[in-house]
Design an enzyme around this catalytic site. Structure first.
Site, PDB file in Angstrom:
ATOM      1  N   ASP A  87      -6.014   1.151   0.846  1.00  0.00           N
ATOM      2  CA  ASP A  87      -6.208   1.662   2.199  1.00  0.00           C
ATOM      3  C   ASP A  87      -7.597   1.251   2.680  1.00  0.00           C
ATOM      4  O   ASP A  87      -8.363   0.598   1.968  1.00  0.00           O
ATOM      5  CB  ASP A  87      -5.990   3.178   2.243  1.00  0.00           C
ATOM      6  CG  ASP A  87      -7.257   3.967   2.009  1.00  0.00           C
ATOM      7  OD1 ASP A  87      -8.103   3.525   1.198  1.00  0.00           O
ATOM      8  OD2 ASP A  87      -7.416   5.026   2.637  1.00  0.00           O
TER       9      ASP A  87
ATOM     10  N   LYS B 285       0.832  -1.203   0.000  1.00  0.00           N
ATOM     11  CA  LYS B 285       0.000   0.000   0.000  1.00  0.00           C
ATOM     12  C   LYS B 285       0.866   1.252   0.000  1.00  0.00           C
ATOM     13  O   LYS B 285       0.691   2.152  -0.836  1.00  0.00           O
ATOM     14  CB  LYS B 285      -0.930   0.019   1.215  1.00  0.00           C
ATOM     15  CG  LYS B 285      -1.857   1.228   1.246  1.00  0.00           C
ATOM     16  CD  LYS B 285      -2.574   1.370   2.577  1.00  0.00           C
ATOM     17  CE  LYS B 285      -1.666   2.013   3.601  1.00  0.00           C
ATOM     18  NZ  LYS B 285      -2.386   2.387   4.844  1.00  0.00           N
TER      19      LYS B 285
END
Length: 237
Positions: A153, A135
């Site tokens: 996220d 991420k």
């Protein structure tokens, strides 16, 4: 007025899901023309550190902290050599400041020792840095280097499930399945738009379904407030 569970999913072909996902992205682009990374940064290094610091806190709080941080430690070499007590004092407003101090000094040290003080441009290299997962790596690649990436996220994960793009809670699976629905060139901005929508409309606890431009395309429409007036009062930003 709300319902307690999503509408049953309607059978949908892969092609229909792809078309719907791209229409959703176009609608979100109209709704959030200013969608962007909401962390303040000047280069790949400051974005990398800010993203690591953003865990379990808000971008607003990170943005209030990083000016002092980068004035004191402008690059990887300086941050790698930071006095732990001084660094922790700067990071204290973010919570988990001891762990975050160790994380950013560790990744800075790795940048200096392994990459000559330069943030790498490849995902497989970025994820070797302490505290950096896919991420965070995709945030840096997409926003500092212009390399498209899916940022899984919490908002992207939640909205991907609510929109029926995936049933998985595994970030790697969501990254793959969401990426398959959208042109690669749009990955970074599509994630920004999903994050904006998650923060402003499709909240985790009380989504504002009655004020959502995606209601007709969303299989979960109705799990939140459906009255337009009450839903509008839930909007943020």
């Amino acid at each position: 007025m709300t319902r307690t569970s999503p509408q049953p999913a309607v059978a949908e072909t892969p092609l229909a899901r792809t078309r719907r996902a791209r229409r959703v992205d176009r609608l979100l682009a109209q709704r959030y023309p200013d969608a962007r990374c909401e962390l303040d940064f000047t280069d790949a290094f400051t974005l990398l550190v800010a993203t690591v610091l953003s865990a379990q806190t808000t971008d607003v709080r990170v943005n209030a902290t990083t000016p002092e941080l980068f004035a004191r430690y402008p690059g990887p070499a300086e941050l790698a050599a930071a006095d732990p007590d001084e660094l922790e004092a700067i990071l204290k407003p973010l919570g988990f400041f001891r762990a975050k101090a160790k994380a950013v000094t560790g990744l800075s040290r790795a940048l200096v020792e392994q990459f000559g003080g330069t943030v790498p441009r490849r995902l497989d290299q970025l994820v070797t840095l302490p505290g950096v997962g896919r991420k965070t790596a995709n945030v840096v690649l997409g926003n500092a280097y212009g390399v498209p990436g899916i940022t899984t996220d919490t908002h992207v994960l939640r909205l991907s499930r609510r929109l029926g793009y995936t049933t998985s809670e595994d970030p790697l699976v969501v990254e793959r399945e969401l990426g398959a629905l959208l042109p690669r060139r749009d990955w970074t901005m599509a994630c920004h738009r999903l994050i904006f929508h998650g923060r402003r409309t499709c909240h985790a606890r009380r989504p504002a379904c009655g004020a959502c431009p995606l209601a007709r395309l969303c299989p979960s429409a109705g799990i939140g407030e459906t009255d337009p007036v009450r839903a509008a009062a839930l909007l943020k930003g």
